[in-house]
Scaffold this active site. Structure first.
Site, PDB file in Angstrom:
ATOM      1  N   SER A  96       0.782  -1.171  -0.095  1.00  0.00           N
ATOM      2  CA  SER A  96      -0.025   0.001   0.114  1.00  0.00           C
ATOM      3  C   SER A  96       0.963   1.209   0.104  1.00  0.00           C
ATOM      4  O   SER A  96       1.875   1.394  -1.006  1.00  0.00           O
ATOM      5  CB  SER A  96      -0.898  -0.160   1.214  1.00  0.00           C
ATOM      6  OG  SER A  96      -2.060   0.927   1.027  1.00  0.00           O
ATOM      7  N   ASP A 218     -10.370  -5.397  -3.736  1.00  0.00           N
ATOM      8  CA  ASP A 218      -9.924  -4.407  -2.936  1.00  0.00           C
ATOM      9  C   ASP A 218     -10.612  -3.347  -2.891  1.00  0.00           C
ATOM     10  O   ASP A 218     -10.565  -2.406  -3.717  1.00  0.00           O
ATOM     11  CB  ASP A 218      -8.497  -4.307  -3.236  1.00  0.00           C
ATOM     12  CG  ASP A 218      -7.596  -3.322  -2.307  1.00  0.00           C
ATOM     13  OD1 ASP A 218      -8.293  -2.804  -1.310  1.00  0.00           O
ATOM     14  OD2 ASP A 218      -6.582  -3.163  -2.451  1.00  0.00           O
ATOM     15  N   HIS A 246      -7.679  -6.031   1.188  1.00  0.00           N
ATOM     16  CA  HIS A 246      -6.494  -4.808   0.820  1.00  0.00           C
ATOM     17  C   HIS A 246      -5.042  -5.538   1.396  1.00  0.00           C
ATOM     18  O   HIS A 246      -3.901  -4.895   1.331  1.00  0.00           O
ATOM     19  CB  HIS A 246      -6.713  -3.652   1.451  1.00  0.00           C
ATOM     20  CG  HIS A 246      -5.633  -2.569   1.211  1.00  0.00           C
ATOM     21  ND1 HIS A 246      -5.252  -2.290   0.015  1.00  0.00           N
ATOM     22  CD2 HIS A 246      -4.719  -1.600   1.962  1.00  0.00           C
ATOM     23  CE1 HIS A 246      -4.368  -1.188  -0.187  1.00  0.00           C
ATOM     24  NE2 HIS A 246      -4.256  -1.115   1.162  1.00  0.00           N
TER      25      HIS A 246
END
Length: 265
Positions: A96, A218, A246
């Site tokens: 991320s 996601d 995620h």
């Protein structure tokens, strides 16, 4: 101040190896998110784990708003770690926003890195003209308002939505625990930096072989983001895992390992 103390740096694996893996966590987690994944690489690689400043009670004393107001500050911390430890031949694996910070670090000092793995990463979370980031300004304003009003209630609702996998509620509970452990005002400040960041113009400068790993489902990073990264990062390969949520390195570590291993060879 020691960089190792500031970022709670830990060394694992084959400490005599000249090949290094650095793993960077995303928002709401810390280095423990990688433990199941890195166990598959500790025989061959020196593995560096660390916590981003503000992620937990060990690092929050070093957080200041004036410094950590953009992802470049976190990229700078990565470079500090590399320099202090004298690392080389680095494979950077980042989740991320942690992945995007690593990309910025590799752009700044390309000779220090050999390849990157970006897991559910995004250069921009906000929908723009001709670009699908996944969030509107209205949704983000509501999210930040909820965080500010009742942080722990927000965390308990946000965690299962982002983790997905409702048949395994212990995953969301664990994520909620690390998320709730953040100091609320710091979590809000970091969330705003992440969700308002826009590094679409930077990623084209990334010159390293890059593996882009995305989950099939996601809520934070839609498919369009993965396709955008693949198009604009010169030497990139995009793969989708048959996973939900995620945080596939936590929910489906074996799939993430199987995706990474061929890339490292």
């Amino acid at each position: 101040m020691s960089v190792a103390a500031r970022n709670n740096v830990q060394l694992l694996g084959n400490l005599l190896s000249d090949k290094t893996i650095i793993c960077a966590h995303g928002f709401g987690t810390d280095q423990r998110a990688w433990l199941e994944v890195v166990a598959a690489f500790t025989d061959e690689y020196k593995v560096v784990l660390f916590d981003y400043v503000g992620a937990n009670d060990k690092t929050v004393p070093f957080f200041t708003r004036w410094k950590y107001k953009h992802l470049h500050a976190y990229a700078s911390d990565i470079l500090d770690i590399i320099e202090e430890l004298g690392l080389q031949n680095i494979t950077f694996i980042g989740h991320s926003a942690g992945g995007m910070s690593g990309a910025l670090a590799a752009i700044a000092e390309p000779d220090w890195f050999s390849r990157l793995v970006l897991l559910n990463a995004s250069p921009c979370y906000l929908n723009q003209d001709g670009y699908v980031g996944g969030f509107s300004t209205t949704v983000l304003d509501e999210l930040f308002a909820q965080m500010e009003t009742n942080f722990h209630a927000w965390a308990s609702g946000f965690a299962p939505m982002v983790m997905a996998n409702p048949d395994r509620p212990h995953l969301a509970n664990a994520f909620s625990s690390t998320l709730s452990a953040m100091r609320p005002d710091v979590a809000l400040a970091i969330a705003k930096v992440i969700f308002y960041s826009d590094h679409r113009l930077d990623i084209g400068q990334l010159s390293h072989p890059t593996l882009l790993i995305q989950a099939q489902e996601d809520v934070a990073v839609p498919h369009e983001v993965g396709y955008f990264l693949e198009k604009h990062i010169p030497h990139s390969t995009l793969i989708f895992l048959d996973t939900q949520g995620h945080l596939p390195h936590i929910s489906d570590a074996s799939q993430v390992i199987r995706a990474i291993k061929p890339f490292l060879k």
